[in-house]
Design a protein around this motif. Sequence first.
Motif, short mmCIF file in Angstrom:
data_model
loop_
_atom_site.label_atom_id
_atom_site.label_comp_id
_atom_site.label_asym_id
_atom_site.label_seq_id
_atom_site.Cartn_x
_atom_site.Cartn_y
_atom_site.Cartn_z
N THR A 32 23.30 25.56 55.62
CA THR A 32 24.19 26.66 55.26
C THR A 32 25.63 26.16 55.35
OG1 THR A 32 22.58 28.22 56.14
CG2 THR A 32 24.79 29.06 55.77
N TYR A 33 26.41 26.44 54.31
CA TYR A 33 27.75 25.85 54.20
C TYR A 33 28.78 26.89 53.78
CZ TYR A 33 25.02 21.55 54.06
OH TYR A 33 24.15 20.53 54.34
N ASP A 34 30.02 26.67 54.25
CA ASP A 34 31.17 27.36 53.70
C ASP A 34 31.73 26.45 52.62
OD1 ASP A 34 31.19 29.63 55.42
OD2 ASP A 34 32.07 28.40 57.01
N ILE A 35 32.16 27.05 51.50
CA ILE A 35 32.67 26.26 50.39
C ILE A 35 34.07 26.77 50.02
CG2 ILE A 35 31.46 27.69 48.69
CD1 ILE A 35 31.08 25.11 47.04
N TYR A 36 34.99 25.83 49.85
CA TYR A 36 36.39 26.14 49.58
C TYR A 36 36.89 25.35 48.38
CZ TYR A 36 36.35 27.86 54.39
OH TYR A 36 36.05 28.55 55.55
N ALA A 37 37.86 25.92 47.68
CA ALA A 37 38.64 25.19 46.68
C ALA A 37 40.03 25.04 47.28
CB ALA A 37 38.72 25.96 45.37
N ILE A 38 40.50 23.80 47.35
CA ILE A 38 41.78 23.50 47.98
C ILE A 38 42.67 22.77 46.98
CG2 ILE A 38 42.92 22.27 49.88
CD1 ILE A 38 40.15 22.37 51.35
#
Length: 186
Positions: free
Chosen positions: A147-153
């Motif tokens: 299970t992962y958190d996903i971000y656009a940076i």
Amino acid sequence: LNFSQKKIEIEFDELIQLKNQYKEITVSPEMDPAPDIVTKKNIIQIKLLDTLEKNTTYSINFGNSISDVTESNPIKNYRYVFSTGTYIDSLKISGTVNYVVDTAKLKNVIVALYPTDKETLYKQKPILYTSVTTGGKFELNNIKNGTYDIYAIADDNGNKRFDEEEYLGFLDKPVELHKDSTNLNF
């Protein structure tokens, strides 16, 4: 599989060169210190300077850095994948980053993956990341179940971390991977 060496050699059928290797080549998960990557005629030599984690899939992404010497034709998006365990993690996530700000202000956007069991967005680099292509498209490969958190940076300074002055996008809930996921939009 069961990789334990400190050196990798990739042989091509013609003379090759590396261009923009510090910008184009990425290793996931990142190694510190980074591998030493050089060319010798038709061979890419990779010296691994960091200790490899057990049961981990590594991906060396060459981007567009490899080209032949004669005509400078690039080998696009070449990847070398190996595992220190008995299998290669094969899950992937692909999708599109939708922008709510003027895209002319955004450069060097990456999509970054963090395990949900750690508060790491401000403290360390993601376990996997990829650059966003034209139109906001992205694809992350060789991901382990979890299970992962996903971000656009909008990674303006190139440190692969979110800094207060950079733009950040994210999904409102974690992504659970047990099979390939596609069409993520955020």
